[in-house]
Write an enzyme that holds these catalytic residues in place. Structure first.
Site, PDB file in Angstrom:
ATOM      1  N   PRO B 146       0.837  -1.205   0.000  1.00 35.80           N
ATOM      2  CG  PRO B 146      -0.400  -1.325   1.984  1.00 35.80           C
ATOM      3  CD  PRO B 146       0.666  -2.015   1.218  1.00 35.80           C
ATOM      4  CG  LEU B 147       1.371   5.435  -2.597  1.00 35.93           C
ATOM      5  CD1 LEU B 147       2.550   4.744  -3.270  1.00 35.93           C
ATOM      6  CD2 LEU B 147       0.554   6.196  -3.618  1.00 35.93           C
ATOM      7  CB  CYS B 148      -0.663   4.980   3.379  1.00 38.20           C
ATOM      8  SG  CYS B 148      -1.336   3.391   3.840  1.00 38.20           S
ATOM      9  CB  THR B 149       2.818   0.702   3.915  1.00 37.21           C
ATOM     10  OG1 THR B 149       1.551   0.299   4.397  1.00 37.21           O
ATOM     11  CG2 THR B 149       3.916  -0.008   4.683  1.00 37.21           C
ATOM     12  CG  HIS B 152       2.830   8.674   5.156  1.00 40.19           C
ATOM     13  ND1 HIS B 152       3.433   9.900   4.993  1.00 40.19           N
ATOM     14  CD2 HIS B 152       1.786   8.646   4.304  1.00 40.19           C
ATOM     15  CE1 HIS B 152       2.777  10.589   4.076  1.00 40.19           C
ATOM     16  NE2 HIS B 152       1.781   9.861   3.638  1.00 40.19           N
TER      17      HIS B 152
END
Lengths: 413, 379
Positions: B146-149, B152
């Site tokens: 996932p992009l947020c992982t 961030h």
């Protein structure tokens, strides 16, 4: 990366550098350069097996050329072993190959200790009158034998191996070793410091699911006489779900870590315990009657057993790895370190048992390194021993599984 | 085994890392085209054998080319390519006026693939047995982090590498404005590796190695000689059986796994009677008139049975071919982009309207028939 690492890159990702080292130290003997035999050898040479020898007394015929990629027409009439060895060795310059122009029956008669210098022997299309004595010889030398036969569209493989220890398997989806039902002090200390009820939202929805499940397990135990929710998993999942923060408008927040916790309840509730396979190893006479000749595998198994019966309080050394989980970096890395630290401590304790055992059987301390033992401990749940029946037992009417092969009517027992 | 006339198509050149299993190549062949080297080796080793090499992609050949063969054998490295050849073979099928299949137009498709210690082989008779599209769910979709992982909360060394590949590289463009990542370029990999190490140290994450970096960037799949030999032998045996009729071919999918001991299983993969590729039935697309064209595109891309890459959609209105949306030609994409936000009603599409959809996963276009629920027909 050096050339060898680059060449073997795709397989190093499967068995690692020390797996490759073991392969490169191995010596193989192929008896009879048949199509199946040479094909088997090819697949050992390409990945870099240490060395091979082809034992075959036959001359190459036209029939051989017709069914084997490793022969060419010009070689008809020549020594089959020699031609094979040359064309196979050409596949990989890292591998050394040789040949012996002799039928296996002659070697069995005049120089049986020839086979002592191999780690594995592959016997292809060897008739029973030679196969059985070969089988007995290799059984006594403790060298694995792979019997291979191919007829048209039918093939046969039989592994004859007295005892083969497995200590570095890589199971695909092993159950993680979380220890939530038998938490060690450092884990308890870390999780106790977390307070879900007072955490700010960002911290709340980035708390690792491990901690969430543990906290609710403790709550459940308090409300259910110290019992774990083994038979009330859906009720337990509901309890966890009740911990999800609710927005001011009454809609529950999207907390991925809580969803992960709920999804992983079944796994987390599997009781921490030794598998029956490992228990069987501990009960093996080889682990319990160590002698000066005992191999490192059994000494280490015994050392782990001693650990289990003492410091481990019935459990194997902690594996030390945890699955990835939705969490902030800091707390995930901290958790990782806590598990790894415990695994290292357990491995040191096992090592101390191993040193003492080596001393007791009169073996030098240097026979086992801390690193080797640490590696064993990481794979403790997957330790196995493979044992096969001897060929003799299979061919002997009194010990063969006659019923299974439907021969009872025909044999005079 | 006696096959004489073989054509080989491969768009790759020999790499050092191929040599641990691809036994027709030697170190001296590194850099040469695989098709040529393989052909030369086999032609000189097996007298009478005539291998013709083609240094090209399978998509570079048309139906007339493929019609010239009896059996197609694949060792492709992507599902997309398999779907393409599958559709190509289906497009060669001929039916008579009564809808009966002409058996002479059926070319057997034998396909094999491996991944580490696992592999599979299958036999497809287009028009008769399950095709690649029928069994698309046997191929699990690729999992991306996932992009947020990545952006961030990295936790694994892989997250750090993906951060560099997905976010940092497009931002810093270290090798020039239009230079995409070349997994075979050591200087590219080195740059990614060092930046990944930086990121990892920022977050206290261990485990970033050059080998891991290469594996993530190139999406490397481990491979060994033995598993490939087993699957190849199975495919070769099936070709032999099909060509000689000496025994029944595999029916029709073999699974092989020797991670733990040895496990193998053969089963009959079933044909889907609504298969978008081989069922010859129009594929119905139930939608609402209020759905936007974007919803249609999303469906084509995300559906487990369709999994298109970049569908180009056209339709026929008043006898004229009207492009609705495509992304492969920049100028057209810009002009048609506003259509994505329009509803199907606004685009003047009606119940029963046929959408012609082209995509890289198939050489021929697919037809989908829009189905609007009866109530929505009220204006």
């Amino acid at each position: 990366m050096d050339n060898k690492s680059r060449k073997y890159d795709r397989q190093l990702r499967l068995w690692g550098d020390h797996g490759q080292e073991a392969l490169e130290a191995a010596r193989i003997c192929l008896i009879n350069a048949t199509a199946a035999g040479t094909e088997t050898l090819k697949n050992l040479i390409l990945p870099g097996v240490g060395s091979f020898q082809v034992l075959d007394g036959a001359k190459l015929t036209g029939e051989d050329v017709g069914n084997n990629f490793f022969f060419d027409r010009e070689s008809i009439g020549k020594c089959r072993a020699k031609v094979t060895a040359e064309l196979l060795a050409e596949l990989n310059p890292d591998v050394s190959g040789d040949y012996v122009e002799e039928d296996v029956s002659m070697i069995l008669k005049s120089n049986p200790s020839f086979f002592k210098s191999f780690d594995v022997v592959i016997a292809s299309n060897v008739p029973e009158r030679n196969l059985l004595p070969l089988g007995e010889l290799l059984w006594n030398f403790n060298i694995p034998l792979v019997v291979v036969r191919a007829y048209g569209l039918i093939g046969y493989i039989r592994i004859v191996c007295k005892e083969h220890p497995v200590h570095d398997s890589r199971p695909e989806n092993p159950l993680p070793d979380l220890r939530l039902d038998r938490p060690f002090p450092a884990l308890v200390e870390f999780i106790d410091k977390l307070d879900l009820s007072t955490m700010p939202k960002k911290e709340h929805n980035h708390t690792p699911f491990l901690a969430i499940i543990y906290k609710y397990m403790e709550q459940w135990k308090k409300e259910h006489n110290g019992q774990l929710p083994l038979r009330n998993k859906s009720e337990f999942k509901d309890l966890i779900r009740s911990g999800i923060l609710i927005h001011e408008n009454g809609v529950p927040e999207l907390e991925e870590n809580f969803e992960e916790a709920i999804k992983n309840v079944n796994i987390a509730l599997v009781p921490s315990q030794m598998s029956s396979e490992v228990r069987t190893l501990f009960e093996d006479k080889n682990a319990n009657n160590l002698t000066k000749e005992s191999c490192n595998f059994w000494v280490t198994v015994r050392a782990i057993k001693e650990f289990v019966e003492n410091e481990g309080e019935g459990l194997l050394p902690v594996r030390g790895s945890i699955p990835d989980m939705f969490a902030d970096t800091e707390r995930y890395v901290q958790l990782q370190k806590i598990y790894r630290q415990k695994a290292d401590e357990d491995a040191v304790a096992v090592f101390q048992h191993a040193e003492r055992l080596l001393r007791d059987i009169g073996r030098p301390k240097t026979d086992l390194t801390e690193l080797t033992v640490k590696h064993f401990c990481r794979n403790a749940s997957f330790l196995r021993v493979i044992r096969c029946r001897s060929l003799q037992e299979e061919y002997e009417p009194s010990t063969a599984s006659i019923g299974d092969i439907g021969m009872s009517a025909r044999l005079a027992v | 085994m006696g096959f004489r006339n073989i054509d080989v198509i491969d768009m790759d050149t020999v790499d050092l890392s191929n040599l641990n299993r691809q036994f027709l190549f030697r170190e001296k062949d590194v850099g040469k085209t695989k098709a040529n080297v393989a052909a030369e080796f086999v032609n000189s080793r097996v007298p009478g054998c005539n291998v013709t090499p083609h240094f090209a992609r399978i998509q570079d050949f048309d139906a007339d080319f493929y019609r010239g063969f009896h059996i197609i054998v694949c060792g492709l490295d992507s599902i997309e390519a398999r779907r393409w050849i599958n559709s190509m073979m289906l497009s060669l099928l001929e039916y008579d006026a009564d809808g009966q299949l002409n058996p002479a137009s059926v070319k057997a498709l034998v396909d094999g693939g491996t991944e580490g210690f696992k592999g599979n082989a299958r036999v497809i008779f287009p028009g008769t047995s399950a095709c690649v599209e029928c069994t698309l769910d046997l191929y699990p979709p690729q999992i991306n982090f996932p992009l947020c992982t990545i952006a961030h909360t990295p936790r694994l060394p892989e997250h750090c590498i993906e951060y560099v590949r997905v976010l940092l590289w497009p931002q810093e463009k270290p090798f020039g404005e239009d230079a995409p990542i070349d997994g075979d370029d050591v200087s590219h990999l080195k740059w990614i590796y060092e930046k990944a190490l930086d990121r990892a140290s920022q977050f206290g994450i261990e485990g970033v190695t050059y080998r891991l970096t290469q594996g993530v960037v190139k999406r490397i799949i481990p491979a060994v000689a033995s598993t490939n030999a087993v699957v190849a032998a199975s495919c070769a045996t099936e070709c032999f059986k099909i060509a000689t009729c000496c025994a029944p071919p595999m029916n029709n999918y073999l699974v092989f796994n020797d991670v733990d001991g040895l496990y193998t299983y053969t089963f009959e993969a079933e044909r889907r009677d609504d298969c978008a590729a081989c069922s010859r039935k129009p594929t119905f697309l139930p939608m609402s008139m209020n759905d936007k064209l974007q919803n249609v595109v999303d469906h084509f891309v995300n559906s487990a049975t369709l999994r298109m890459k970049a569908p180009a959609i056209t339709t026929v209105i008043d006898g004229q071919s009207v492009p609705l949306y495509l992304s492969t030609i920049k100028s057209l994409e810009e002009r048609l982009r506003p259509n994505l936000k329009k509803t199907l009603r606004e685009l003047a599409l009606v119940d029963g309207q046929e959408l012609v959809v082209a995509d890289s996963t198939t050489p021929t276009s697919r037809i989908f028939k829009l189905v609007f629920p009866a109530e929505a027909m009220d204006h």
